[in-house]
Design a protein around this motif. Structure first.
Motif, PDB file in Angstrom:
ATOM      1  N   LEU A  84      -8.594   9.895  33.185  1.00 44.87           N
ATOM      2  CA  LEU A  84      -7.529   8.933  32.921  1.00 44.87           C
ATOM      3  C   LEU A  84      -7.545   7.854  33.995  1.00 44.87           C
ATOM      4  O   LEU A  84      -7.790   8.131  35.171  1.00 44.87           O
ATOM      5  N   VAL A  85      -7.264   6.634  33.581  1.00 47.44           N
ATOM      6  CA  VAL A  85      -6.919   5.544  34.500  1.00 47.44           C
ATOM      7  C   VAL A  85      -5.661   4.906  33.930  1.00 47.44           C
ATOM      8  O   VAL A  85      -5.646   4.491  32.768  1.00 47.44           O
ATOM      9  N   VAL A  86      -4.604   4.864  34.725  1.00 48.41           N
ATOM     10  CA  VAL A  86      -3.290   4.444  34.226  1.00 48.41           C
ATOM     11  C   VAL A  86      -2.688   3.420  35.181  1.00 48.41           C
ATOM     12  O   VAL A  86      -2.777   3.557  36.408  1.00 48.41           O
ATOM     13  N   SER A  87      -2.077   2.387  34.604  1.00 51.92           N
ATOM     14  CA  SER A  87      -1.371   1.366  35.380  1.00 51.92           C
ATOM     15  C   SER A  87       0.127   1.645  35.340  1.00 51.92           C
ATOM     16  O   SER A  87       0.654   2.139  34.336  1.00 51.92           O
ATOM     17  N   ASP A  88       0.819   1.316  36.439  1.00 50.73           N
ATOM     18  CA  ASP A  88       2.266   1.514  36.455  1.00 50.73           C
ATOM     19  C   ASP A  88       3.025   0.355  35.834  1.00 50.73           C
ATOM     20  O   ASP A  88       4.249   0.336  35.818  1.00 50.73           O
ATOM     21  N   ARG A  89       2.293  -0.626  35.323  1.00 51.27           N
ATOM     22  CA  ARG A  89       2.905  -1.766  34.632  1.00 51.27           C
ATOM     23  C   ARG A  89       1.995  -2.183  33.481  1.00 51.27           C
ATOM     24  O   ARG A  89       0.807  -1.853  33.472  1.00 51.27           O
ATOM     25  N   PRO A  90       2.506  -2.906  32.491  1.00 51.76           N
ATOM     26  CA  PRO A  90       1.680  -3.283  31.329  1.00 51.76           C
ATOM     27  C   PRO A  90       0.543  -4.217  31.728  1.00 51.76           C
ATOM     28  O   PRO A  90       0.690  -5.047  32.626  1.00 51.76           O
ATOM     29  N   CYS A  91      -0.584  -4.062  31.042  1.00 52.44           N
ATOM     30  CA  CYS A  91      -1.781  -4.851  31.330  1.00 52.44           C
ATOM     31  C   CYS A  91      -2.167  -5.713  30.132  1.00 52.44           C
ATOM     32  O   CYS A  91      -1.954  -5.332  28.980  1.00 52.44           O
ATOM     33  N   THR A  92      -2.766  -6.863  30.417  1.00 52.20           N
ATOM     34  CA  THR A  92      -3.549  -7.523  29.388  1.00 52.20           C
ATOM     35  C   THR A  92      -4.879  -6.784  29.330  1.00 52.20           C
ATOM     36  O   THR A  92      -5.316  -6.166  30.308  1.00 52.20           O
ATOM     37  N   ALA A  93      -5.533  -6.814  28.177  1.00 44.19           N
ATOM     38  CA  ALA A  93      -6.748  -6.024  28.011  1.00 44.19           C
ATOM     39  C   ALA A  93      -7.765  -6.765  27.160  1.00 44.19           C
ATOM     40  O   ALA A  93      -7.413  -7.603  26.318  1.00 44.19           O
ATOM     41  N   ALA A  94      -9.020  -6.456  27.395  1.00 36.36           N
ATOM     42  CA  ALA A  94     -10.115  -7.004  26.598  1.00 36.36           C
ATOM     43  C   ALA A  94     -11.193  -5.941  26.509  1.00 36.36           C
ATOM     44  O   ALA A  94     -11.278  -5.052  27.366  1.00 36.36           O
ATOM     45  N   ALA A  95     -12.017  -6.017  25.477  1.00 38.62           N
ATOM     46  CA  ALA A  95     -13.081  -5.026  25.323  1.00 38.62           C
ATOM     47  C   ALA A  95     -14.217  -5.591  24.485  1.00 38.62           C
ATOM     48  O   ALA A  95     -14.024  -6.511  23.676  1.00 38.62           O
ATOM     49  N   VAL A  96     -15.396  -5.030  24.699  1.00 36.62           N
ATOM     50  CA  VAL A  96     -16.571  -5.310  23.882  1.00 36.62           C
ATOM     51  C   VAL A  96     -17.091  -3.966  23.411  1.00 36.62           C
ATOM     52  O   VAL A  96     -17.201  -3.025  24.201  1.00 36.62           O
ATOM     53  N   PHE A  97     -17.410  -3.866  22.124  1.00 42.96           N
ATOM     54  CA  PHE A  97     -17.765  -2.582  21.540  1.00 42.96           C
ATOM     55  C   PHE A  97     -19.178  -2.600  20.959  1.00 42.96           C
ATOM     56  O   PHE A  97     -19.770  -3.652  20.732  1.00 42.96           O
TER      57      PHE A  97
END
Length: 440
Positions: A66-79
């Protein structure tokens, strides 16, 4: 072009955790491989990580990260572009779409089972992974899902669910008790964990990847993610990641095979106070280039751990008519089984490089092409062919260069000003052994 030799990247651009983790778990590895395992790191603010064993792997090794942030993140991904996209890939794609690439709190990953080609039940299981994270974080559709391991087997959810809950309770911001544990939980046939950090004065980055076989664009077949405590607008984060992946994770090859599970993601939580919202802001280009250099370093670790690999090869194709054509040529040469086996045999058979280039589909003028071996010890380069004319090669000198673990091959097309870097490895007897016995 940003992608240069790893040793030449400015410290202010990629400040890697200082090396040498001589733990009992990796003491059997060569000193060279051990040198890539960090003993400390400079981690982004607001993120915690963990890795535990829940029993999916038969050997009892860690298999939930697990990797977890204590606040909301913007996110991006390439699949992956594989037609058989694994269930966690499909679920992550839908999560990003539903959330508008916002309000992501973490990444949940299992190793030992790919949850790929598992039909509708695979989708249900991947969604349940996310649902467990939702209950733990207290936010809907809060996590991206990743899985790696054997294809065609259903996840053992009776083991994985309590494993995720255990991992959440073990989250830590520390290197040894958190991040290194997560990196180890990503491993399948990997021989060492792939974890790096970067401190850029105004914000930080951290990244974990796994991959040792089934490595070839497009995507480079692996799992990986990067996190930063900068605040980057979703559209800019996706644009920066796509640019970075094209010059890093999509510029490596081990065996020319493409997986079903490839995912590279990046999360930005803004805890540093740095805000990047406009493409015209000079800070955006700086962030993009930092992310690219960072991703290239992480991708190179994957190649260094190629299944059965004995050599790390940097292929620099320059003089191209465009970046795309130079990269296509580099990809084709890097995938050639004849080139890779010659490198393993320490045979300076540079004719195989020319042969591969000649049927790469790239415009080539043979009378303009040059090929050179550049020794990793920075001694005098060895020209093999200059503008289509073969050199009288000092075979003894060539053998000395090919005995080195790191090799730089330069191919000059002589047609333009564009270049591309590609990283690959040799192909050994051990590669066949590993992949023949994979499921056992």
């Amino acid at each position: 072009m940003l992608l240069t030799r790893l040793s030449s990247l400015p410290r202010s651009t990629v400040s890697t955790s200082q090396r040498f983790w001589y733990s009992t778990g990796y003491s059997h590895l060569s000193a060279r491989k051990q040198s890539f395992i960090p003993s400390s790191g400079h981690y982004p603010l607001g993120f915690r990580a963990s890795g535990v064993s829940c029993g999916i792997k038969k050997n009892g090794n860690k298999d939930v990260a697990l990797v977890v942030s204590d606040r909301p993140c913007t996110a991006a991904a390439v699949f992956t572009t594989n037609a058989f996209k694994a269930a966690p890939v499909l679920v992550s794609q839908q999560t990003l779409k539903d959330n508008g690439n916002n309000n992501i709190y973490g990444v949940v990953t299992n190793s030992g089972c790919a949850n790929a080609v598992t039909g509708q039940q695979g989708i249900v299981n991947a969604e349940r992974m996310r649902a467990v994270m939702d209950s733990l974080t207290g936010h809907p559709k809060s996590a991206l899902t990743m899985s790696t391991g054997v294809i065609g087997q259903q996840l053992q959810m009776d083991k994985l669910v309590p494993g995720i809950e255990q991992a959440y309770g073990a989250l830590s911001k520390e290197h040894g008790t958190g991040w290194m544990q997560a990196a180890e939980a990503y491993m399948t046939t990997d021989t060492f964990p792939k974890l790096i950090t970067g401190d850029f004065d105004d914000y930080r980055m951290a990244g974990i990847a796994k991959g040792a076989g089934m490595i070839h664009p497009n995507m480079a077949t692996l799992l990986g993610f990067m996190v930063t405590d900068a605040n980057v607008a979703p559209a800019l984060l996706q644009k920066a990641l796509t640019y970075a992946v094209d010059r890093s994770f999509n510029a490596i090859s081990i065996d020319g095979d493409m997986s079903t599970n490839d995912t590279i993601s990046v999360l930005a939580n803004g805890a540093s106070g740095v805000v990047i919202k406009d493409e015209s802001d000079p800070a955006y280009l700086l962030f993009r280039d930092r992310l690219t250099g960072f991703a290239a370093q992480l991708a190179q670790l994957v190649v260094r751990d190629g299944e059965g690999a004995t050599k790390f090869v940097t292929l620099h194709v320059k003089g191209g008519e465009s970046f795309e054509s130079a990269k296509k040529a580099a990809s084709h040469i890097s995938t050639s089984k004849l080139v890779k086996t010659a490198l393993y045999g320490q045979d300076a058979n540079w004719g195989r490089i020319c042969a591969s280039l000649g049927h790469s589909g790239v415009h080539v003028v043979p009378s303009k092409v040059s090929v050179t071996f550049v020794p990793s010890d920075k001694s005098t380069p060895l020209p093999l062919m200059i503008k289509g004319e073969p050199e009288v090669v000092d075979e003894a000198r060539a053998a000395e260069i090919l005995k080195m673990e790191d090799l730089w091959i330069e191919v000059d097309l002589g047609l333009g000003a564009s270049d591309a870097m590609f990283w690959t490895c040799d192909l050994s007897h051990e590669y066949v052994t590993i992949n023949a016995d994979y499921r056992s």
